[in-house]
Design an enzyme around this catalytic site. Structure first.
Site, PDB file in Angstrom:
ATOM      1  N   GLU A   1      17.637 -66.302 -14.688  1.00  0.00           N
ATOM      2  CA  GLU A   1      17.722 -66.226 -16.323  1.00  0.00           C
ATOM      3  C   GLU A   1      16.659 -65.443 -17.119  1.00  0.00           C
ATOM      4  O   GLU A   1      15.947 -65.980 -17.704  1.00  0.00           O
ATOM      5  CB  GLU A   1      17.970 -67.743 -16.897  1.00  0.00           C
ATOM      6  CG  GLU A   1      18.738 -68.557 -16.034  1.00  0.00           C
ATOM      7  CD  GLU A   1      19.167 -69.866 -16.868  1.00  0.00           C
ATOM      8  OE1 GLU A   1      19.095 -69.945 -17.919  1.00  0.00           O
ATOM      9  OE2 GLU A   1      19.358 -70.937 -15.986  1.00  0.00           O
TER      10      GLU A   1
ATOM     11  N   GLU B   1      13.544 -67.361 -17.006  1.00  0.00           N
ATOM     12  CA  GLU B   1      13.404 -69.015 -17.385  1.00  0.00           C
ATOM     13  C   GLU B   1      13.229 -69.845 -16.216  1.00  0.00           C
ATOM     14  O   GLU B   1      13.020 -71.110 -16.442  1.00  0.00           O
ATOM     15  CB  GLU B   1      15.015 -69.103 -18.037  1.00  0.00           C
ATOM     16  CG  GLU B   1      14.956 -70.993 -18.597  1.00  0.00           C
ATOM     17  CD  GLU B   1      15.309 -70.990 -20.073  1.00  0.00           C
ATOM     18  OE1 GLU B   1      15.457 -72.095 -20.499  1.00  0.00           O
ATOM     19  OE2 GLU B   1      15.812 -69.861 -20.501  1.00  0.00           O
TER      20      GLU B   1
ATOM     21  N   HIS C   1      15.156 -63.519 -19.979  1.00  0.00           N
ATOM     22  CA  HIS C   1      15.376 -63.496 -21.486  1.00  0.00           C
ATOM     23  C   HIS C   1      14.569 -62.151 -22.018  1.00  0.00           C
ATOM     24  O   HIS C   1      15.074 -61.169 -22.081  1.00  0.00           O
ATOM     25  CB  HIS C   1      15.080 -64.665 -22.142  1.00  0.00           C
ATOM     26  CG  HIS C   1      15.762 -65.808 -21.502  1.00  0.00           C
ATOM     27  ND1 HIS C   1      17.001 -65.928 -22.347  1.00  0.00           N
ATOM     28  CD2 HIS C   1      15.538 -67.131 -20.962  1.00  0.00           C
ATOM     29  CE1 HIS C   1      17.634 -67.024 -21.900  1.00  0.00           C
ATOM     30  NE2 HIS C   1      16.877 -67.698 -21.208  1.00  0.00           N
TER      31      HIS C   1
END
Length: 283
Positions: free
Chosen positions: A255, A272, A257
């Protein structure tokens, strides 16, 4: 590529800034900010665990500014490690240092952009579109920002005059944005596309892999950009023509970002899953 574990499970590394040989990372779910310098890591606990430090930007003096999306504040850590905050109602999210030396941030829940002087004076400017959900912001000689639910790119002068440019693709969900040498890059999370807008307002869109859900973008000096592909757990590099010339897999469930490009051209990506990835262009 190297990957460094920087936080516990569920703390959520989110925003990244790189400057002066240091890397700063927000931990959105932990109410903390990390500062990395070589093998040394300093952790700054904020005064409210629910503050949700989100997007972070380097300051000229070696410190950083960051939005506290959970408790309506703009956070500051100076080069010496002193922590302070300024209250700004409206769910601040994107942040950057403007060409006027002030700090600018988007206010997601009030459809405004805020300007904060070095003395802490706050002025807010309405975007003029209800429910537009302004997201990230970047600076040229003016400020540019994405309107996630308004499906447009916004532009504001340092005097507060706002212009908006609707996107060609409906319900594109723009999020990340970054100023390049000739134009401003942005990404469309819901449409799996990258976009570019020039000073004349002309918009171009470029396809990305289906389901990739691009989230953040950083423009590069060669006219291209780096993009985090949150949906596919990878990082993509586009050239000046909008073609994908490099894609780095960051791992299932990573994940990705926020990202930042360091002085040597390498890229730092907040994952993440609790990690920070470091990628060089040739990898």
């Amino acid at each position: 590529m190297s990957v460094v574990e920087i936080s516990g499970s569920g703390e959520g590394p989110y925003g990244v800034a790189a400057a002066g040989g240091e890397v700063w990372v927000t931990l959105v779910h932990a109410g903390a900010v990390l500062r990395l310098n070589g093998d040394a890591t300093q952790r700054y606990e904020l005064d409210a665990p629910e503050s949700r430090p989100t997007v972070i930007a380097a300051a000229a003096d070696g410190g950083v500014w960051f939005t506290r999306n959970g408790d309506d504040h703009l956070g500051r850590i100076d080069a010496a490690g002193n922590i302070s905050r300024i209250g700004i109602a409206g769910s601040p999210y994107g942040v950057c240092v403007g060409p006027d030396g002030a700090v600018w941030c988007t206010l997601m829940s009030t459809d405004q952009v805020a300007r904060i002087t070095p003395d802490g004076d706050v002025t807010t400017y309405p975007i003029g579109i209800a429910g537009a959900f302004p997201a990230m912001i970047t600076a040229t000689d003016e400020l540019w920002f994405t309107l996630n639910q308004g499906n447009a790119i916004g532009r504001i002068t340092t005097a507060g005059a706002v212009t908006t440019y609707p996107l060609p693709t409906e319900a594109a969900g723009p999020v990340g944005i970054s100023a390049g040498p000739e134009a401003v890059w942005f990404v469309e999370l819901q449409a799996d596309q990258a976009g570019r807008i020039g000073a004349d307002g002309k918009i171009e869109e470029f396809p990305l892999p289906a389901g990739s859900k691009p989230h953040a973008v950083v423009a590069t000096a060669d006219g291209g950009c780096w993009i985090t592909l949150w949906g596919s757990g990878s990082l993509a590099r586009l050239d000046a023509s909008g073609a994908v010339v490099q894609q780095t897999e960051l791992g299932e469930g990573s994940e990705p970002h926020g990202l930042a490009v360091d002085a040597d051209g390498s890229v730092w990506v907040a994952l993440e899953n609790g990690s920070l990835a470091h990628i060089h262009a040739e990898e």
